[in-house]
Design a protein around this motif. Sequence first.
Motif, PDB file in Angstrom:
ATOM      1  N   ALA A 129       0.848  -1.186  -0.048  1.00  0.00           N
ATOM      2  CA  ALA A 129      -0.041  -0.137   0.190  1.00  0.00           C
ATOM      3  C   ALA A 129       1.076   1.233  -0.190  1.00  0.00           C
ATOM      4  CB  ALA A 129      -0.803   0.127   1.120  1.00  0.00           C
ATOM      5  N   ILE A 130       0.922   1.795  -1.299  1.00  0.00           N
ATOM      6  CA  ILE A 130       2.047   3.083  -1.219  1.00  0.00           C
ATOM      7  C   ILE A 130       1.038   4.284  -1.131  1.00  0.00           C
ATOM      8  CG2 ILE A 130       3.455   4.326  -2.750  1.00  0.00           C
ATOM      9  CD1 ILE A 130       4.087   1.500  -4.363  1.00  0.00           C
ATOM     10  N   ALA A 131       1.616   5.155  -0.085  1.00  0.00           N
ATOM     11  CA  ALA A 131       1.071   6.422  -0.109  1.00  0.00           C
ATOM     12  C   ALA A 131       1.660   7.417  -1.092  1.00  0.00           C
ATOM     13  CB  ALA A 131       1.262   6.983   1.332  1.00  0.00           C
ATOM     14  N   VAL A 132       0.883   7.846  -1.889  1.00  0.00           N
ATOM     15  CA  VAL A 132       1.191   8.896  -2.970  1.00  0.00           C
ATOM     16  C   VAL A 132       0.778  10.074  -2.536  1.00  0.00           C
ATOM     17  CG1 VAL A 132       1.145   9.284  -5.346  1.00  0.00           C
ATOM     18  CG2 VAL A 132       1.073   6.965  -4.627  1.00  0.00           C
ATOM     19  N   TRP A 133       1.794  10.749  -2.369  1.00  0.00           N
ATOM     20  CA  TRP A 133       1.426  12.418  -1.653  1.00  0.00           C
ATOM     21  C   TRP A 133       0.999  13.470  -2.678  1.00  0.00           C
ATOM     22  CZ3 TRP A 133       0.953  11.984   3.474  1.00  0.00           C
ATOM     23  CH2 TRP A 133       1.380  10.656   4.115  1.00  0.00           C
ATOM     24  N   ALA A 134       0.031  14.347  -2.100  1.00  0.00           N
ATOM     25  CA  ALA A 134      -0.600  15.363  -2.804  1.00  0.00           C
ATOM     26  C   ALA A 134       0.261  16.642  -2.787  1.00  0.00           C
ATOM     27  CB  ALA A 134      -1.701  15.711  -2.274  1.00  0.00           C
ATOM     28  N   SER A 135       0.468  17.648  -3.620  1.00  0.00           N
ATOM     29  CA  SER A 135       1.110  18.758  -3.541  1.00  0.00           C
ATOM     30  C   SER A 135       0.375  19.550  -2.422  1.00  0.00           C
ATOM     31  CB  SER A 135       1.160  19.619  -4.933  1.00  0.00           C
ATOM     32  OG  SER A 135       1.754  20.864  -4.984  1.00  0.00           O
ATOM     33  N   GLU A 136       1.068  20.508  -1.854  1.00  0.00           N
ATOM     34  CA  GLU A 136       0.489  21.375  -0.786  1.00  0.00           C
ATOM     35  C   GLU A 136       0.304  22.640  -1.573  1.00  0.00           C
ATOM     36  OE1 GLU A 136       2.177  20.221   3.653  1.00  0.00           O
ATOM     37  OE2 GLU A 136       3.544  20.447   2.112  1.00  0.00           O
ATOM     38  N   SER A 137      -0.569  23.303  -0.913  1.00  0.00           N
ATOM     39  CA  SER A 137      -1.032  24.878  -1.712  1.00  0.00           C
ATOM     40  C   SER A 137      -0.125  25.591  -1.787  1.00  0.00           C
ATOM     41  CB  SER A 137      -1.985  25.504  -0.873  1.00  0.00           C
ATOM     42  OG  SER A 137      -2.671  26.453  -1.484  1.00  0.00           O
ATOM     43  N   GLY A 138       0.281  25.973  -3.083  1.00  0.00           N
ATOM     44  CA  GLY A 138       1.387  26.851  -3.273  1.00  0.00           C
ATOM     45  C   GLY A 138       2.777  26.223  -3.568  1.00  0.00           C
ATOM     46  N   LEU A 139       2.906  25.088  -3.283  1.00  0.00           N
ATOM     47  CA  LEU A 139       3.951  24.141  -3.411  1.00  0.00           C
ATOM     48  C   LEU A 139       4.223  23.297  -4.505  1.00  0.00           C
ATOM     49  CD1 LEU A 139       4.865  23.446   0.604  1.00  0.00           C
ATOM     50  CD2 LEU A 139       5.532  25.381  -0.905  1.00  0.00           C
ATOM     51  N   ASP A 140       5.161  22.957  -4.994  1.00  0.00           N
ATOM     52  CA  ASP A 140       5.407  21.847  -6.049  1.00  0.00           C
ATOM     53  C   ASP A 140       6.135  20.564  -5.514  1.00  0.00           C
ATOM     54  OD1 ASP A 140       5.552  20.835  -8.593  1.00  0.00           O
ATOM     55  OD2 ASP A 140       7.363  21.753  -9.292  1.00  0.00           O
ATOM     56  N   ASN A 141       5.378  19.863  -4.641  1.00  0.00           N
ATOM     57  CA  ASN A 141       5.943  18.644  -3.603  1.00  0.00           C
ATOM     58  C   ASN A 141       5.146  17.497  -4.026  1.00  0.00           C
ATOM     59  OD1 ASN A 141       3.939  19.911  -1.969  1.00  0.00           O
ATOM     60  ND2 ASN A 141       5.028  19.860  -0.200  1.00  0.00           N
ATOM     61  N   GLY A 142       4.255  17.304  -4.684  1.00  0.00           N
ATOM     62  CA  GLY A 142       3.534  16.361  -4.831  1.00  0.00           C
ATOM     63  C   GLY A 142       2.319  16.437  -5.993  1.00  0.00           C
ATOM     64  N   PHE A 143       1.410  15.276  -6.120  1.00  0.00           N
ATOM     65  CA  PHE A 143       0.471  15.386  -7.109  1.00  0.00           C
ATOM     66  C   PHE A 143      -0.511  16.138  -6.968  1.00  0.00           C
ATOM     67  CE2 PHE A 143       2.530  11.172  -7.607  1.00  0.00           C
ATOM     68  CZ  PHE A 143       2.316  11.064  -9.001  1.00  0.00           C
ATOM     69  N   ALA A 144      -0.788  16.541  -8.251  1.00  0.00           N
ATOM     70  CA  ALA A 144      -2.528  17.499  -8.307  1.00  0.00           C
ATOM     71  C   ALA A 144      -3.320  16.626  -8.648  1.00  0.00           C
ATOM     72  CB  ALA A 144      -2.084  18.597  -9.151  1.00  0.00           C
ATOM     73  N   ALA A 145      -4.405  17.077  -8.268  1.00  0.00           N
ATOM     74  CA  ALA A 145      -5.776  16.468  -8.472  1.00  0.00           C
ATOM     75  C   ALA A 145      -5.774  16.011  -9.955  1.00  0.00           C
ATOM     76  CB  ALA A 145      -7.147  17.220  -8.206  1.00  0.00           C
ATOM     77  N   GLY A 146      -6.171  14.788 -10.193  1.00  0.00           N
ATOM     78  CA  GLY A 146      -6.361  14.199 -11.762  1.00  0.00           C
ATOM     79  C   GLY A 146      -4.930  14.036 -12.242  1.00  0.00           C
TER      80      GLY A 146
END
Length: 182
Positions: free
Chosen positions: A96-113
Amino acid sequence: MIKNYTPNSKNLVAMKKELFFKRLASLMVVLCCSFGFSQDFTYTITDANMTVQVDAGICADLGMVDGDMLGAFFTNDDGDLQNAGAATLNGSIQYAIAVWASESGLDNGFAAGEEIQWAMSTADGVTLLDSEMNTDAPFSATFVGNGFGQVLSLSVPIESDCADDDASMAPFDCAMAITAFG
């Protein structure tokens, strides 16, 4: 009685050579550790993630073994692939791999879609993979914060030998010529 030791020129040259090679070896270790790993599998834990299930058999079909890594990559603002979640194979049946989202204003993870680019890191290096994701609810083929994903298959992309001129293969198209003649 204590004798004074005065090194002769042979001893000085030998000591300088030994010191040079020790320093050279230290430099090589630092450089190998710094530049030997071209794709970074480190990632940032952010405020949201998508949990993606991967069957260990899918990894085994690729020749992955314990200690190898499977990672989920997104394209950052610079156009580079950046890791946003990974698992190190350790003999488990499921991952089970946690794939992390980007935080608001940062470029540190995935965007929705955003599509997930999978990559494996083995003793042979890092390889980008083609994937098939489950699209049946509750799963999603693209990134969804606090959502679920399931990898159905992973494969190493097959490079085509038919990159430029089908006309030279007449009366075959390039794919038929490769099938017929190898």
